[in-house]
Design an enzyme around this catalytic site. Structure first.
Site, PDB file in Angstrom:
ATOM      1  N   ASP A  57     -20.431  11.536  -0.364  1.00 50.68           N
ATOM      2  CA  ASP A  57     -19.359  11.299  -1.327  1.00 50.68           C
ATOM      3  C   ASP A  57     -19.685  12.082  -2.597  1.00 50.68           C
ATOM      4  OD1 ASP A  57     -17.580  10.304  -3.241  1.00 50.68           O
ATOM      5  OD2 ASP A  57     -17.757   8.230  -2.561  1.00 50.68           O
ATOM      6  N   ASN A  80     -14.806  22.071  -3.210  1.00 50.04           N
ATOM      7  CA  ASN A  80     -13.443  22.006  -2.702  1.00 50.04           C
ATOM      8  C   ASN A  80     -12.910  20.579  -2.613  1.00 50.04           C
ATOM      9  OD1 ASN A  80     -11.044  22.901  -0.892  1.00 50.04           O
ATOM     10  ND2 ASN A  80     -12.171  21.451   0.393  1.00 50.04           N
ATOM     11  N   TYR A 146      -3.954  13.521 -12.082  1.00 56.65           N
ATOM     12  CA  TYR A 146      -4.487  14.585 -11.235  1.00 56.65           C
ATOM     13  C   TYR A 146      -4.529  15.904 -12.009  1.00 56.65           C
ATOM     14  CZ  TYR A 146      -4.743  17.873  -7.292  1.00 56.65           C
ATOM     15  OH  TYR A 146      -5.099  18.884  -6.429  1.00 56.65           O
TER      16      TYR A 146
END
Length: 239
Positions: A57, A80, A146
């Site tokens: 993670d 990524n 985001y």
């Protein structure tokens, strides 16, 4: 950079852009590790690519330490891993959802860069590529958190570039837009990538992988701090 034999780590490598990037770099001769949280998906992708899989993670510093301990002298880090999180107006979001979006899309990449920077500055070579998003450049309703995370990643990359350049280490912020990935489905939204005809005209994971390879193969005395790639089918107005 001559990729043959180089050690490369791609986070979020179990699918989408991460899988495409990993496949292209493996074919170029690199030894590739991929990480992700879904072990089944990760192992399936690794088997198809010929990469090493490690369940990890990105928001966990301990997981990063474990990954770097296995890889050792890393040459390339491709940050990524990311997720849209909960795409709702800010007033409708809870604290936990906001923290998760920031941690996955920004903090996790920074944690990886900290560890990669220590190795690369000591060796005085290496490349870090941070994958941002076109959301970092423009604004749409419900994407604010985001957007903040990806814009933060872009500006962090610029700062990191200034820190690592004197040591011969290159940092690139790669900013893709519409792609042939499962991002929209995971985020619970509709878009061009869900339409088969339009999706064929969006950036494929393989195409993004080729771009990453070309960035890495740029002569070592040259740097590419920023790259934005957008499909011609996508119209952003105002530009």
């Amino acid at each position: 950079m001559e990729l043959k034999g180089k050690k490369v780590l791609v986070t979020g490598g179990g699918g989408g852009y991460g899988q495409g990037i990993s496949a292209v770099l493996k074919r170029a001769g690199a030894e590739v590790w991929i990480t992700g949280r879904n072990a089944e998906k990760l192992n399936r992708a690794a088997a198809g690519i010929g990469a090493h899989a490690m369940e990890a993670d990105v928001t966990s510093g301990a997981d990063w330490d474990r990954v770097f301990a296995e890889i050792g002298d890393l040459d390339v880090l491709v940050n990524n891993a990311g997720a849209g999180g909960v795409l709702k107006p800010v007033a409708e979001q809870c604290d936990a959802d906001i923290a998760a979006a920031i941690n996955t899309n920004l903090t996790g990449a920074i944690l990886g860069c900290v560890r990669a920077a220590r190795i690369m500055t000591a060796r005085r070579s290496g490349t870090i590529i941070n994958i941002s998003s076109v959301c970092a450049l423009y604004a749409w309703p419900a994407w604010s958190v985001y957007t903040a995370a990806k814009a933060g990643l872009a500006k962090f990359s610029h700062g990191l570039y200034t820190e690592l350049r004197p040591f011969g280490v290159r940092v690139t912020c790669l900013t893709p837009s519409w792609g042939q990935t499962g991002f929209n489905r995971a985020a619970g939204i509709a878009g061009a990538s869900e339409d088969a005809e339009k999706a064929a005209q969006c950036t494929s994971p393989e195409e993004l992988g080729v771009l990453v390879r070309e960035i890495l193969e740029t002569p070592d005395h040259l740097a590419i701090p920023d790259v934005t790639i957008m499909p011609m089918i996508q119209d952003i107005c105002p530009m």
